[in-house]
Design a protein around this motif. Structure first.
Motif, PDB file in Angstrom:
ATOM      1  N   GLY A 136      27.318  -6.178  -5.172  1.00 14.42           N
ATOM      2  CA  GLY A 136      27.445  -4.757  -4.863  1.00 14.42           C
ATOM      3  C   GLY A 136      28.814  -4.344  -4.341  1.00 14.42           C
ATOM      4  O   GLY A 136      29.019  -3.178  -4.010  1.00 14.42           O
ATOM      5  N   PHE A 137      29.771  -5.250  -4.256  1.00 15.62           N
ATOM      6  CA  PHE A 137      31.093  -4.941  -3.718  1.00 15.62           C
ATOM      7  C   PHE A 137      31.782  -3.844  -4.516  1.00 15.62           C
ATOM      8  O   PHE A 137      32.333  -2.901  -3.954  1.00 15.62           O
ATOM      9  CB  PHE A 137      31.974  -6.194  -3.686  1.00 15.62           C
ATOM     10  N   SER A 138      31.760  -3.956  -5.839  1.00 15.82           N
ATOM     11  CA  SER A 138      32.452  -2.982  -6.691  1.00 15.82           C
ATOM     12  C   SER A 138      31.875  -1.589  -6.503  1.00 15.82           C
ATOM     13  O   SER A 138      32.620  -0.608  -6.367  1.00 15.82           O
ATOM     14  CB  SER A 138      32.324  -3.377  -8.165  1.00 15.82           C
ATOM     15  N   GLU A 139      30.580  -1.515  -6.497  1.00 13.33           N
ATOM     16  CA  GLU A 139      29.913  -0.219  -6.341  1.00 13.33           C
ATOM     17  C   GLU A 139      30.294   0.435  -5.015  1.00 13.33           C
ATOM     18  O   GLU A 139      30.646   1.619  -4.963  1.00 13.33           O
ATOM     19  CB  GLU A 139      28.394  -0.438  -6.413  1.00 13.33           C
ATOM     20  N   SER A 199      32.893  -0.197  -3.142  1.00 12.26           N
ATOM     21  CA  SER A 199      34.319   0.071  -3.115  1.00 12.26           C
ATOM     22  C   SER A 199      34.659   1.370  -3.848  1.00 12.26           C
ATOM     23  O   SER A 199      35.429   2.197  -3.337  1.00 12.26           O
ATOM     24  CB  SER A 199      35.070  -1.106  -3.753  1.00 12.26           C
ATOM     25  N   VAL A 200      34.075   1.573  -5.017  1.00 16.36           N
ATOM     26  CA  VAL A 200      34.324   2.794  -5.784  1.00 16.36           C
ATOM     27  C   VAL A 200      33.782   3.992  -5.017  1.00 16.36           C
ATOM     28  O   VAL A 200      34.438   5.046  -4.920  1.00 16.36           O
ATOM     29  CB  VAL A 200      33.690   2.703  -7.191  1.00 16.36           C
ATOM     30  N   ARG A 201      32.590   3.869  -4.462  1.00 17.33           N
ATOM     31  CA  ARG A 201      31.983   4.966  -3.711  1.00 17.33           C
ATOM     32  C   ARG A 201      32.854   5.356  -2.510  1.00 17.33           C
ATOM     33  O   ARG A 201      33.122   6.533  -2.271  1.00 17.33           O
ATOM     34  CB  ARG A 201      30.580   4.592  -3.250  1.00 17.33           C
ATOM     35  N   GLU A 202      33.303   4.348  -1.762  1.00 15.82           N
ATOM     36  CA  GLU A 202      34.168   4.620  -0.608  1.00 15.82           C
ATOM     37  C   GLU A 202      35.462   5.330  -1.020  1.00 15.82           C
ATOM     38  O   GLU A 202      35.924   6.242  -0.359  1.00 15.82           O
ATOM     39  CB  GLU A 202      34.503   3.330   0.120  1.00 15.82           C
ATOM     40  N   ASP A 203      36.025   4.877  -2.135  1.00 10.86           N
ATOM     41  CA  ASP A 203      37.269   5.472  -2.616  1.00 10.86           C
ATOM     42  C   ASP A 203      37.048   6.946  -3.010  1.00 10.86           C
ATOM     43  O   ASP A 203      37.857   7.809  -2.677  1.00 10.86           O
ATOM     44  CB  ASP A 203      37.807   4.684  -3.805  1.00 10.86           C
TER      45      ASP A 203
END
Length: 74
Positions: A61-64, A66-70
């Protein structure tokens, strides 16, 4: 810098290729240059594999996240 190599082939093969307008020197040179590129590419891939062996995978779930935070930070 370049070097000279010599290759023996049957006279019949040489004559037939020349009869069809094939430049044997150019074809051999092209083949060896392409082979060199393949060998170098394989070397690079193998070095990248070795380099990445020490990198641990990202957590689930790291990518998800990270994109959401960005997206939310803008």
């Amino acid at each position: 810098m370049s070097t000279v190599i010599s290759v023996r082939i049957k006279k019949e093969i040489k004559e037939e290729l020349e009869k069809h307008g094939i430049d044997i020197d150019q074809e051999v040179r092209k083949f060896l240059e392409e082979l060199y590129l393949k060998v170098k590419a394989k070397e690079y891939v193998n070095s990248w594999i070795e380099l990445l062996k020490g990198v641990k995978p990202s957590e689930e779930g790291f990518s998800e996240r990270s994109v959401r935070e960005d997206r939310e930070s803008h």
